[in-house]
Scaffold this active site. Structure first.
Site, PDB file in Angstrom:
ATOM      1  N   ARG A   1      -2.823   3.534  12.804  1.00 25.05           N
ATOM      2  CA  ARG A   1      -2.593   4.987  11.956  1.00 25.05           C
ATOM      3  C   ARG A   1      -1.804   5.740  12.796  1.00 25.05           C
ATOM      4  NH1 ARG A   1      -8.096   6.269   8.925  1.00 25.05           N
ATOM      5  NH2 ARG A   1      -8.275   4.036   7.941  1.00 25.05           N
TER       6      ARG A   1
ATOM      7  N   TYR B   1      -2.218  -9.277  16.486  1.00 24.90           N
ATOM      8  CA  TYR B   1      -0.968  -8.565  17.240  1.00 24.90           C
ATOM      9  C   TYR B   1      -1.016  -9.617  18.479  1.00 24.90           C
ATOM     10  CZ  TYR B   1      -1.754  -4.783  14.375  1.00 24.90           C
ATOM     11  OH  TYR B   1      -1.942  -3.934  12.813  1.00 24.90           O
TER      12      TYR B   1
ATOM     13  N   LYS C   1     -11.199  -7.823   6.688  1.00 23.15           N
ATOM     14  CA  LYS C   1     -10.870  -6.926   7.796  1.00 23.15           C
ATOM     15  C   LYS C   1     -11.623  -5.712   8.042  1.00 23.15           C
ATOM     16  CE  LYS C   1      -6.867  -3.796   8.186  1.00 23.15           C
ATOM     17  NZ  LYS C   1      -5.846  -2.992   7.546  1.00 23.15           N
TER      18      LYS C   1
ATOM     19  N   LYS D   1     -11.932  -5.180   2.867  1.00 29.77           N
ATOM     20  CA  LYS D   1     -11.633  -4.296   3.778  1.00 29.77           C
ATOM     21  C   LYS D   1     -12.604  -3.114   3.818  1.00 29.77           C
ATOM     22  CE  LYS D   1      -7.468  -1.342   5.042  1.00 29.77           C
ATOM     23  NZ  LYS D   1      -6.102  -1.072   4.733  1.00 29.77           N
TER      24      LYS D   1
ATOM     25  N   GLU E   1     -16.607  -8.261  -3.918  1.00 27.68           N
ATOM     26  CA  GLU E   1     -15.299  -7.641  -3.895  1.00 27.68           C
ATOM     27  C   GLU E   1     -14.476  -9.006  -3.822  1.00 27.68           C
ATOM     28  OE1 GLU E   1     -13.254  -5.160  -3.913  1.00 27.68           O
ATOM     29  OE2 GLU E   1     -14.739  -3.602  -3.916  1.00 27.68           O
TER      30      GLU E   1
ATOM     31  N   SER F   1      -5.942  -3.335  15.016  1.00 25.07           N
ATOM     32  CA  SER F   1      -5.144  -2.584  16.010  1.00 25.07           C
ATOM     33  C   SER F   1      -6.345  -2.246  17.125  1.00 25.07           C
ATOM     34  CB  SER F   1      -4.434  -1.434  15.620  1.00 25.07           C
ATOM     35  OG  SER F   1      -5.267  -0.432  14.754  1.00 25.07           O
TER      36      SER F   1
ATOM     37  N   CYS G   1      -0.273   4.208   1.479  1.00 22.31           N
ATOM     38  CA  CYS G   1      -0.477   5.159   2.803  1.00 22.31           C
ATOM     39  C   CYS G   1       0.741   5.509   3.889  1.00 22.31           C
ATOM     40  CB  CYS G   1      -1.682   4.814   3.305  1.00 22.31           C
ATOM     41  SG  CYS G   1      -1.812   3.122   4.181  1.00 22.31           S
TER      42      CYS G   1
ATOM     43  N   CYS H   1      -3.952   6.279   0.188  1.00 22.69           N
ATOM     44  CA  CYS H   1      -3.565   4.945  -0.184  1.00 22.69           C
ATOM     45  C   CYS H   1      -3.225   4.745  -1.711  1.00 22.69           C
ATOM     46  CB  CYS H   1      -4.436   3.680   0.308  1.00 22.69           C
ATOM     47  SG  CYS H   1      -4.857   3.465   1.901  1.00 22.69           S
TER      48      CYS H   1
ATOM     49  N   CYS I   1       0.896  -1.266   0.176  1.00 19.36           N
ATOM     50  CA  CYS I   1      -0.052   0.167   0.122  1.00 19.36           C
ATOM     51  C   CYS I   1       0.849   1.131  -0.159  1.00 19.36           C
ATOM     52  CB  CYS I   1      -0.751   0.096   1.208  1.00 19.36           C
ATOM     53  SG  CYS I   1      -2.205   1.282   0.977  1.00 19.36           S
TER      54      CYS I   1
HETATM   55  C1  PBG Z   1      -2.948   0.191   5.273  1.00 23.25           C
HETATM   56  C2  PBG Z   1      -3.214  -0.674   6.225  1.00 23.25           C
HETATM   57  C3  PBG Z   1      -3.793  -0.400   7.423  1.00 23.25           C
HETATM   58  C4  PBG Z   1      -4.182  -1.451   8.130  1.00 23.25           C
HETATM   59  C5  PBG Z   1      -3.410  -2.404   7.533  1.00 23.25           C
HETATM   60  N1  PBG Z   1      -3.016  -1.840   6.375  1.00 23.25           N
HETATM   61  C6  PBG Z   1      -4.650   0.750   8.012  1.00 23.25           C
HETATM   62  C7  PBG Z   1      -5.747   1.760   6.941  1.00 23.25           C
HETATM   63  O1  PBG Z   1      -6.061   1.239   6.032  1.00 23.25           O
HETATM   64  O2  PBG Z   1      -5.743   2.971   7.419  1.00 23.25           O
HETATM   65  C8  PBG Z   1      -4.718  -1.572   9.592  1.00 23.25           C
HETATM   66  C9  PBG Z   1      -4.326  -2.588  10.490  1.00 23.25           C
HETATM   67  C10 PBG Z   1      -4.582  -2.351  11.905  1.00 23.25           C
HETATM   68  O3  PBG Z   1      -5.293  -1.537  12.336  1.00 23.25           O
HETATM   69  O4  PBG Z   1      -4.142  -3.153  12.684  1.00 23.25           O
HETATM   70  N2  PBG Z   1      -3.680   0.593   4.136  1.00 23.25           N
HETATM   71 ZN    ZN Z   2      -3.307   2.249   2.677  1.00 22.85          ZN
END
Ligand code: PBG
Ligand code: ZN
Length: 323
Positions: free
Chosen positions: A204, A312, A247, A194, A232, A273, A121, A129, A119
Site C-alpha cells: 500500500r 517479489y 493470499k 484473499k 469462496e 509484500s 484501489c 477496491c 481492482c
Molecule cells: C489490490 C491488491 C493488494 C495486493 C494485491 N492487490 C493490496 C490490498 O488489498 O490492499 C497486495 C499485494 C502485496 O501486499 O504484495 N487489491
Molecule cells: Zn483493491
C-alpha cells in the site's frame, strides 16, 4: 517394521539421494514477478519498505522485462501507480491508462506472459477496491467497472486477468464481459481467498492505496476463517475461475493445502509484500541467510500445494538458483 530395521537417515545420507527423494521443487516456470508501473517518465524509485523493488515508469519497466526474460522468468503481474485518482477509479479502465500502456509496451518488446491485477484501489481517491455509495463499498455497481477494466486490459494484450477486489459475483461478471468482447480464450486467476491482512502494508506504500477511511474488512476475508475459504473458492470456480489464488501465503499454508486437497484447478499463492519485507530486513541485519531462507520459503509453498507462486523474490531466485 520399526527401528533398527527402519532408519530414516538412509535416504538423507548424501546430496544425490536427497535430491532423488525430494518431493517438492521450485522451478522458474512456477514464478510470477509483480511489477509496479508508475505513470510518468524517467522514474525508477525504490520502495522504501521493499528493498530491491521499484516503482518504474514504462521505459524502465520494458528494460526490466527484457532482463527478466533473459534470466529465464516467463510471467509478470502488473500493478498501476497513476498520477491522478478519482472517486470512480477511471484510470483503471481507460484505454490509455497506465497499465494498458504498459501491457502494449511489454508485449512489443518481450514474449513475457502478462497477467494484470484487476481492482480499483490503486485508482480511487478514497483507496477502496470498489465504488463508494452512501459511505459503503457498493458491490453490484463495482462489477460494471471491473468488467470495463478487464476488457480494456485484454484489448491492450493482457494474457490473463486476475481480479483482486473481493466483490461478490465478479468472476462471473468478468467472464461474461470477456466472452462478450471476443476474449473467451483469456483465463481468469481469481484472488478467491484473499484475507484482510496487515501483511499488505508495504504494497500500500508502493501503490499509495491505503483506504482514506475505514478498512477492507467488509470485503476481504477474516483471517480466522478456514471453511469460508472453501466457500469462496467453490463459488469462484462455479463462476468460471481457471485458477484459484490464496493470499497472503506464509501465514496461510493450511489454506493452500485445503485448496489443493479440495479442488482440481491449479492453485496459486501470493507471497505478499510484508512477507517479502520481513525476510529482507532480517537478512540485511545479518540475522538470517537470505538465499537459503528464500529457497526454504518458496519450497514450502510448493509443498503446501501451490502450483504458481507470485513473489517479489522471483528475480532474485532466478539469479541465485538458475540451473
Ligand atoms: C489490490 C491488491 C493488494 C495486493 C494485491 N492487490 C493490496 C490490498 O488489498 O490492499 C497486495 C499485494 C502485496 O501486499 O504484495 N487489491
Ligand atoms: Zn483493491
Amino acid at each position: 517394521m520399526e527401528f533398527p530395521i527402519v532408519r530414516g537417515r538412509r535416504l538423507r545420507k548424501n546430496n544425490i539421494i536427497r535430491r532423488m527423494v525430494k518431493e517438492s521443487r521450485v522451478h522458474l516456470d512456477d514464478l510470477v514477478y509483480p511489477l509496479f508501473v508508475a505513470e510518468g517518465e524517467g522514474i525508477k524509485k525504490e520502495i522504501s519498505s521493499m528493498p530491491g523493488i521499484y516503482n518504474m515508469s514504462i521505459e524502465h519497466i520494458v528494460t526490466e522485462c527484457i532482463e527478466l526474460e533473459k534470466l529465464g522468468l516467463s510471467a509478470v503481474i502488473l500493478f498501476g501507480v497513476p498520477h491522478e485518482k478519482d472517486e470512480e477509479g477511471s484510470g483503471a479502465y481507460s484505454d490509455d491508462g497506465i497499465i494498458q500502456q504498459a501491457i502494449r509496451a511489454i508485449k512489443e518488446s518481450t514474449d513475457l506472459y502478462v497477467i494484470t491485477d484487476v481492482c480499483l484501489c490503486e485508482y480511487t481517491s478514497h483507496g477502496h477496491c470498489g465504488l463508494i455509495i452512501d459511505g459503503d463499498v457498493d458491490n453490484d455497481s463495482t462489477l460494471e467497472l471491473l468488467q470495463k477494466e478487464a476488457v480494456s486490459h485484454a484489448k491492450a494484450g493482457a494474457d490473463m486477468i486476475a481480479p483482486s477486489d473481493m466483490m461478490d459475483g465478479r468472476v462471473m461478471a468478468i467472464r461474461d464481459a470477456l466472452d462478450g468482447n471476443g476474449f473467451s480464450d483469456i483465463p481468469i486467476m481469481s484472488y478467491a481467498v484473499k484475507y484482510a491482512s496487515s501483511y499488505y502494508g508495504p504494497f500500500r506504500d508502493a501503490a499509495n492505496s491505503t483506504p482514506s477511511f475505514g478498512d477492507r474488512r467488509s470485503y476481504q476475508m477474516d483471517y480466522s476463517n478456514r471453511n469460508e475459504a472453501v466457500r469462496e473458492a467453490n463459488q469462484d470456480i462455479h463462476e468460471g475461475a481457471d485458477i484459484i489464488m490464496v493470499k497472503p501465503a506464509l501465514a496461510y499454508m493450511d489454506i493452500i493445502r485445503d485448496m489443493r486437497n479440495k479442488f482440481d484447478v491449479p492453485i496459486a499463492c501470493y507471497n505478499v509484500s510484508g512477507e517479502y519485507s520481513m525476510i529482507k530486513v532480517a537478512a540485511e541485519k545479518g540475522f538470517i541467510d537470505e538465499k537459503k531462507v528464500v529457497l526454504e520459503t518458496l519450497t514450502g509453498f510448493k509443498r503446501a500445494g501451490a502450483d504458481i507462486i507470485i513473489t517479489y523474490f522471483a528475480k532474485q531466485f532466478a539469479k541465485d538458483f538458475a540451473e
